[in-house]
Design an enzyme around this catalytic site. Structure first.
Site: not given
Length: 484
Positions: A330, A427
């Protein structure tokens, strides 16, 4: 009719989130429909919900403990710090505003109707609502307009149990001092207390429990010994993540100033053949790491500047020259590219900054946040992966042609030409046992841990049993009041 009880703390980080998770599993095992609820949370460790929003990671864990899917009503107000004085405000799962602390203090009371709306929706499908406070009700300077502790308890007419932490010392002063500073009406709302994190023989604190009960009039519910397996459960606060020495394969993780969604580390921490080293500011990245993992960030450009200020960019380049692997997740993925642009000032002042340049991609921040529970596939091994996306920004560039994940037929992520530097937005991918084993094998390590998800549930079962042994759960249930 549902009943409710609120667990407040005599301070921050006294173990409220963990205790609520254990209570949720214990009462669910008794056949009750349990719903966790936290009116206001402050955390950059968020979870994506089945109804398309985001809540604090702790409430997602509590939902799991209760055997329920996480929904936005479990945490209607989430504050995600972006600077030392400001935070993004999430209301019922969606971005509401970015406010300075003083401005939020003036507006928070206006959010109470949304908080109560979520609370009552949850209660409509539950037998018991376990409400978690935030910080401490002893912060009486924050009482006006409060929606997190006694302000909510008063508005919803919920009785309170106060939790103290003996591990940090002075637990009698914590609990009796809270009683002393609270106004009479708030003091009367507390019906019982418990002491958490005791090390040794809990019966040795019997006189202490009597002293607290005598000075407060609150019912003593028990002394909870330190739960040694707590590290196996996702942590909510960045200060709770620790280096875990283990096997020969070392993974170095720089502790970014605004680190976010660091539950990516939990499955790696659980592997006996892996040592996860959290590198604090002021220390160099270790030269013997097989992998440097750059985690998510709530303020990517600011954290990249701090990354350079720590000298970690120099350490990272040396790591790559030695043939080490790098993974950016991310915000960490965005940092690895050539450039990050934030033309609308979504994470701070409008800016454009040079990235670390280890991936040939660029990122442009966009106002639309992507929130998605995601199923993906590792292109190299075919292993399935489940996780979540929670980010601003689009990342594109030549190295994206070597995407190493696939989501619904579309490529995801980027990889350098030599295959040693990777990034993606997904994630939670290391929770997939097959993928984790293949990835660690690629680094020269082995995966020998039992299935990660099953291990989480086993730890929650152990936590529930731990609470059942130490606390008077029947009395706690009696103290709960009907939701009105």
């Amino acid at each position: 009719m549902a009943k409710a009880i609120m667990i407040q703390g005599a301070g921050s980080n006294v173990g409220k989130s963990l205790v609520v998770a254990g209570l949720a599993r214990a009462f669910a095992a008794r056949g009750l429909r349990v719903a966790p609820f936290k009116p206001q949370n402050m955390s950059n460790n968020a979870a994506v919900t089945v109804d398309g929003g985001e809540i604090g990671r702790a409430q997602a864990l509590q939902a799991r403990a209760a055997g329920r899917d996480p929904v936005v009503d479990m945490n209607p107000v989430l504050l995600k710090p972006e600077t030392d004085t400001g935070a993004q405000v999430i209301v019922q799962g969606q971005r509401f505003a970015t406010l300075r602390a003083r401005d939020y203090g003036q507006q928070k009371a206006s959010l109470m109707p949304k908080v109560l709306q979520s609370y009552h929706r949850l209660a409509a499908g539950a037998d018991l609502v376990l409400v978690e406070g935030a910080g401490s009700p002893a912060e009486i300077n924050l009482r006006a307009g409060d929606i997190a502790n006694m302000g909510f308890a008063e508005a919803a007419d919920v009785p309170v149990v106060l939790l103290g932490d003996i591990d940090r010392g002075g637990v009698i002063a914590q609990l009796v001092g809270t009683h002393a500073v609270l106004p009479l009406e708030d003091r009367a709302r507390i019906k019982g207390f418990a002491v958490n994190k005791f090390r040794g023989d809990p019966t040795l604190f019997a006189e202490g429990m009597d002293a607290i009960a005598a000075r407060t009039g609150w019912a003593p519910l028990g002394v909870l010994p330190h739960f040694a397996q707590a590290w196996k459960l996702p942590a909510e606060d960045v200060m709770d993540i620790r280096s875990r020495p283990g096997g020969a394969l070392k993974i170095a993780v720089p502790r970014l100033n605004r680190i976010a969604n660091f539950d990516d580390l939990d499955p790696l921490n659980a592997e006996p053949g892996v040592s996860v080293e959290i590198v604090p500011p002021g220390r160099a990245l270790p030269g013997d790491a097989a992998l440097v993992l750059i985690p998510g960030s709530k303020s990517t450009i600011a954290d990249l500047a701090d990354f350079r200020a720590q000298g970690w960019d120099v350490d990272l380049f040396a790591h790559v020259r030695r043939g080490g692997h790098v993974l950016g997740l991310c915000g960490g993925y965005q940092m690895l590219g050539r450039e990050i642009a934030d033309p609308e000032g979504l994470e701070g002042p409008p800016d454009r900054t040079r990235g670390l340049g280890l991936l040939d991609v660029t990122t442009v921040m966009r106002p639309e946040k992507r929130l998605s529970l995601t199923r993906a596939r590792d292109r190299a091994s075919g292993e399935p992966v489940e996780g979540y996306e929670i980010h601003l920004g689009d990342t594109t560039g030549p190295d994206g042609a070597r995407a190493w994940l696939e989501i619904d037929g579309r490529p995801e992520g980027a990889e350098s030409a030599d295959g040693r530097v990777r990034g993606c937005y997904l994630h939670g991918l290391f929770a997939a046992d097959g993928f984790r084993a293949r990835y660690l094998d690629r680094l020269g390590g082995t995966a020998g841990q039992a299935p990660y998800e099953a291990g989480l549930d086993a730890t929650l079962d152990a936590l529930a049993a731990h609470l059942d042994d130490a606390l008077d759960l029947d009395r706690l249930l009696e103290l709960a009041a009907p939701v009105c």
